[in-house]
Design a protein around this motif. Structure first.
Motif, PDB file in Angstrom:
ATOM      1  N   UNK A   1      -7.116  14.397  -5.248  1.00 14.87           N
ATOM      2  CA  UNK A   1      -5.665  14.255  -5.346  1.00 14.87           C
ATOM      3  C   UNK A   1      -5.064  15.138  -6.433  1.00 14.87           C
ATOM      4  N   UNK A   2      -5.884  15.573  -7.396  1.00 18.69           N
ATOM      5  CA  UNK A   2      -5.365  16.297  -8.542  1.00 18.69           C
ATOM      6  C   UNK A   2      -4.630  17.595  -8.198  1.00 18.69           C
ATOM      7  N   UNK A   3      -5.006  18.328  -7.117  1.00 12.86           N
ATOM      8  CA  UNK A   3      -4.240  19.536  -6.796  1.00 12.86           C
ATOM      9  C   UNK A   3      -2.755  19.294  -6.529  1.00 12.86           C
ATOM     10  N   UNK A   4      -2.360  18.039  -6.308  1.00 15.33           N
ATOM     11  CA  UNK A   4      -0.935  17.747  -6.176  1.00 15.33           C
ATOM     12  C   UNK A   4      -0.166  18.185  -7.418  1.00 15.33           C
ATOM     13  N   UNK A   5      -0.865  18.214  -8.569  1.00 14.85           N
ATOM     14  CA  UNK A   5      -0.218  18.636  -9.809  1.00 14.85           C
ATOM     15  C   UNK A   5       0.110  20.126  -9.822  1.00 14.85           C
ATOM     16  N   UNK A   6      -0.406  20.885  -8.822  1.00 18.39           N
ATOM     17  CA  UNK A   6      -0.026  22.286  -8.719  1.00 18.39           C
ATOM     18  C   UNK A   6       1.451  22.426  -8.374  1.00 18.39           C
ATOM     19  N   UNK A   7       2.026  21.387  -7.783  1.00 19.97           N
ATOM     20  CA  UNK A   7       3.442  21.410  -7.416  1.00 19.97           C
ATOM     21  C   UNK A   7       4.241  20.888  -8.598  1.00 19.97           C
ATOM     22  N   UNK A   8       5.114  21.673  -9.193  1.00 20.79           N
ATOM     23  CA  UNK A   8       5.823  21.236 -10.392  1.00 20.79           C
ATOM     24  C   UNK A   8       6.598  19.935 -10.173  1.00 20.79           C
ATOM     25  N   UNK A   9       6.504  19.031 -11.107  1.00 21.78           N
ATOM     26  CA  UNK A   9       7.235  17.768 -11.191  1.00 21.78           C
ATOM     27  C   UNK A   9       6.950  16.853 -10.003  1.00 21.78           C
ATOM     28  N   UNK A  10       7.430  17.246  -8.810  1.00 18.00           N
ATOM     29  CA  UNK A  10       7.278  16.378  -7.641  1.00 18.00           C
ATOM     30  C   UNK A  10       5.811  16.161  -7.314  1.00 18.00           C
ATOM     31  N   UNK A  11       4.968  17.153  -7.591  1.00 18.92           N
ATOM     32  CA  UNK A  11       3.545  17.002  -7.318  1.00 18.92           C
ATOM     33  C   UNK A  11       2.921  15.926  -8.188  1.00 18.92           C
ATOM     34  N   UNK A  12       3.304  15.886  -9.475  1.00 16.22           N
ATOM     35  CA  UNK A  12       2.785  14.860 -10.373  1.00 16.22           C
ATOM     36  C   UNK A  12       3.255  13.485  -9.938  1.00 16.22           C
ATOM     37  N   UNK A  13       4.515  13.395  -9.504  1.00 17.62           N
ATOM     38  CA  UNK A  13       5.041  12.120  -9.007  1.00 17.62           C
ATOM     39  C   UNK A  13       4.247  11.662  -7.795  1.00 17.62           C
ATOM     40  N   UNK A  14       3.946  12.581  -6.881  1.00 18.53           N
ATOM     41  CA  UNK A  14       3.175  12.231  -5.696  1.00 18.53           C
ATOM     42  C   UNK A  14       1.751  11.817  -6.071  1.00 18.53           C
ATOM     43  N   UNK A  15       1.178  12.485  -7.064  1.00 16.81           N
ATOM     44  CA  UNK A  15      -0.163  12.096  -7.514  1.00 16.81           C
ATOM     45  C   UNK A  15      -0.163  10.654  -8.019  1.00 16.81           C
ATOM     46  N   UNK A  16       0.825  10.325  -8.856  1.00 19.65           N
ATOM     47  CA  UNK A  16       0.919   8.969  -9.401  1.00 19.65           C
ATOM     48  C   UNK A  16       1.110   7.958  -8.281  1.00 19.65           C
ATOM     49  N   UNK A  17       1.914   8.327  -7.283  1.00 19.48           N
ATOM     50  CA  UNK A  17       2.166   7.405  -6.165  1.00 19.48           C
ATOM     51  C   UNK A  17       0.909   7.178  -5.327  1.00 19.48           C
ATOM     52  N   UNK A  18       0.264   8.254  -4.930  1.00 23.92           N
ATOM     53  CA  UNK A  18      -0.917   8.129  -4.070  1.00 23.92           C
ATOM     54  C   UNK A  18      -2.050   7.424  -4.818  1.00 23.92           C
ATOM     55  N   UNK A  19      -2.270   7.813  -6.081  1.00 23.73           N
ATOM     56  CA  UNK A  19      -3.311   7.152  -6.869  1.00 23.73           C
ATOM     57  C   UNK A  19      -2.953   5.687  -7.119  1.00 23.73           C
ATOM     58  N   UNK A  20      -1.665   5.417  -7.310  1.00 22.71           N
ATOM     59  CA  UNK A  20      -1.223   4.054  -7.562  1.00 22.71           C
ATOM     60  C   UNK A  20      -1.417   3.134  -6.382  1.00 22.71           C
ATOM     61  N   UNK A  21      -1.296   3.659  -5.171  1.00 19.30           N
ATOM     62  CA  UNK A  21      -1.517   2.848  -3.971  1.00 19.30           C
ATOM     63  C   UNK A  21      -2.930   2.269  -3.958  1.00 19.30           C
ATOM     64  N   UNK A  22      -3.886   3.039  -4.428  1.00 18.12           N
ATOM     65  CA  UNK A  22      -5.279   2.584  -4.482  1.00 18.12           C
ATOM     66  C   UNK A  22      -5.541   1.745  -5.723  1.00 18.12           C
ATOM     67  N   UNK A  23      -4.931   2.148  -6.840  1.00 15.78           N
ATOM     68  CA  UNK A  23      -5.211   1.478  -8.109  1.00 15.78           C
ATOM     69  C   UNK A  23      -4.658   0.058  -8.147  1.00 15.78           C
ATOM     70  N   UNK A  24      -3.514  -0.181  -7.516  1.00 20.79           N
ATOM     71  CA  UNK A  24      -2.893  -1.502  -7.565  1.00 20.79           C
ATOM     72  C   UNK A  24      -3.795  -2.613  -7.056  1.00 20.79           C
ATOM     73  N   UNK A  25      -4.251  -2.542  -5.803  1.00 17.40           N
ATOM     74  CA  UNK A  25      -5.181  -3.570  -5.309  1.00 17.40           C
ATOM     75  C   UNK A  25      -6.480  -3.614  -6.101  1.00 17.40           C
ATOM     76  N   UNK A  26      -6.911  -2.465  -6.634  1.00 21.31           N
ATOM     77  CA  UNK A  26      -8.140  -2.440  -7.415  1.00 21.31           C
ATOM     78  C   UNK A  26      -8.055  -3.298  -8.672  1.00 21.31           C
ATOM     79  N   UNK A  27      -6.855  -3.450  -9.228  1.00 22.33           N
ATOM     80  CA  UNK A  27      -6.680  -4.279 -10.418  1.00 22.33           C
ATOM     81  C   UNK A  27      -6.839  -5.767 -10.123  1.00 22.33           C
TER      82      UNK A  27
END
Length: 269
Positions: free
Chosen positions: A177-203
């Motif tokens: 998922x980290x290559x999403x950070x290649x896209x300025x600003x919006x890419x980092x937001x998308x990374x946090x969103x996609x990673x967060x979808x998995x991280x939430x239930x994991x908690x």
């Protein structure tokens, strides 16, 4: 980016737009911050952190330093093609920090602090009067009137975390998922969103185990609260991206997840 990656990004963007209202109104994204406040104001909860902090900090510093030494310049050079010369250095820092956070996260959670996170999750549930729930996963000593919550934790009879192979697949997924950070600003937001979808239930893996949910029951429970779990995960991912402090946020996020679990139990009754 490949056509397949672009299509996946478009799908996730549409999904984010559709679920943003649920994320906002759920309020679950506040629990990592509630957990941080609760953790910092309850010193007895520091005990599991103290016993693992040196190992994890050394791992985090070593991983972060190595990535900056060997990957920052090549990745920043590549980012100039997508982010431009002005934003590339900033995007490069964010990318390296994301990589270091992901690697440290899975090494620590899989081997160093695994049992400590279970201890702190159970201790917070006990502090919220969820003794019967905690007894589904471990032995308890005494009562709240005679002992502190950490001293009441006995032998675990159920361990919620998976094998190291599952941890390996998790870190691979995060690194993809980290290559999403290649896209300025919006890419980092998308990374946090996609990673967060998995991280939430994991908690809430421990919570699902204590509830005795089957796989189907767990999926149904998550689906009915998809926006809430995504918000919880996104806030947790953002906090754990803070360099050299990710371990503290690992513990405070576990506290926040336990506080939400206790609130869900009270609401359910």
């Amino acid at each position: 980016m490949s056509d397949r990656a672009k299509e996946a990004l478009r799908a996730e963007s549409a999904n984010l737009a559709a679920t943003s209202r649920d994320i906002l109104f759920s309020g679950a994204y506040l629990y990592p911050f509630k957990g941080l406040l609760h953790f910092t104001t309850h010193p007895p909860l520091y005990k599991p952190l103290y016993s693992r902090i040196t190992q994890t900090l050394l791992a985090g510093v070593g991983i972060t330093t190595s990535l900056f030494l060997f990957t920052y310049l090549p990745q920043t050079a590549f980012l100039t093609l997508t982010a431009g010369p002005f934003f590339a250095p900033i995007a490069g820092v964010l990318l390296v920090l994301s990589e270091a956070s992901a690697i440290t996260h899975f090494i620590a959670r899989g081997w160093i602090i695994r049992d400590a996170l279970v201890d702190i999750f159970d201790a917070v549930l006990l502090s919220r009067g969820q003794d019967a729930l905690v007894r589904q996963g471990r032995e308890l000593k005494g009562s709240n009137t005679r002992r502190g919550v950490m001293e009441r934790l006995g032998k675990m009879v159920k361990r919620p975390f998976g094998s190291s192979s599952e941890g390996g697949s998790g870190i691979l997924r995060s690194l993809m998922l980290l290559p999403l950070n290649f896209i300025p600003v919006i890419g980092t937001v998308m990374y946090v969103y996609v990673a967060g979808k998995k991280a939430g239930p994991g908690l809430h893996v421990r919570y699902f185990q204590l509830k005795g949910f089957s796989k189907a029951e767990r999926e149904e429970f998550i689906t009915r609260r998809r926006g809430a779990y995504t918000g919880l995960g996104m806030a947790s991912v953002v906090l754990e991206m803070v360099p050299f402090a990710s371990m503290v946020f690992e513990f405070s996020n576990a506290v926040g997840a336990a506080l939400w679990a206790a609130d869900l139990e009270r609401a359910g009754r």
